[in-house]
Design an enzyme around this catalytic site. Sequence first.
Site, PDB file in Angstrom:
ATOM      1  N   ASP A  51      -4.133  -3.826 -17.990  1.00  0.00           N
ATOM      2  CA  ASP A  51      -3.099  -3.922 -16.960  1.00  0.00           C
ATOM      3  C   ASP A  51      -1.811  -4.438 -17.597  1.00  0.00           C
ATOM      4  OD1 ASP A  51      -5.138  -3.191 -15.325  1.00  0.00           O
ATOM      5  OD2 ASP A  51      -5.191  -5.048 -14.157  1.00  0.00           O
TER       6      ASP A  51
ATOM      7  N   ASP B   4      -8.648   1.863  -2.703  1.00  0.00           N
ATOM      8  CA  ASP B   4      -8.557   0.410  -2.680  1.00  0.00           C
ATOM      9  C   ASP B   4      -8.686  -0.063  -1.237  1.00  0.00           C
ATOM     10  OD1 ASP B   4      -7.870   0.614  -5.439  1.00  0.00           O
ATOM     11  OD2 ASP B   4      -5.786   0.979  -4.854  1.00  0.00           O
TER      12      ASP B   4
END
Length: 233
Positions: A8, A128
């Site tokens: 990330d 998500d």
Amino acid sequence: MKIIPAVDLMGGKVVRLYQGDPGEKTVYGDNPAEMAKKWEADGADMLHIVDLDATLGLGSNHTSVMEILDSVSIPVEVAGGLRSKKLVINAAASAERVVIGTLAFGERNLLSSLLAELGPEKIVISVDHRDGQILVGGWQKNTGSPLVESMREFLEMGFTEFLLTNVARDGTLEGPDLEYLRQACSLRGANVIASGGISGMGDVRDVENIGASGVILGRALYEGMISIREARL
């Protein structure tokens, strides 16, 4: 089951967020390409690269993403801020797979066009959720769309690849959300990568036993609670 480290990116650094909150950030390195090469050397099957700045509308880590793609030979899937056809097509030209979430839930006609152009194996739908309700826009907006029903709709369109994250578990080391993962994996034709909450080998085995096609390793990997070699056993 594929073992997939997450890399990330924020401000050109490798970070992890707690439940997606940019205010709860831990920095793990300032050389993303070297980190990616380390995970490749350790035996990762694939890398999951997320441009968090692009996801949150704060900027871009395009240079770092391209450096990673140039540095490794294993497959890479890229995610974060891919909210136009041009951005998706450009990313797909360099990466093995592209992950789309916000665009998938807001631009169904465009989604059909991308599916026809790229094929189902190239596109990963990011589902998500929090308590089974789909979130988009960097996990900031609740769409009200139920997780399983949404996945069924994408499957009917011809998509097969999904990334499932329970936002409440992401970065917490509290274990994966096995109930929603079980529901998702039970859908015929769905290949589901599990993400969020992995804390050790027991969690990896639980995810594998449910039938996930892959698992994302994040904070537990970076903090030495699990290794890629262990996860592959």
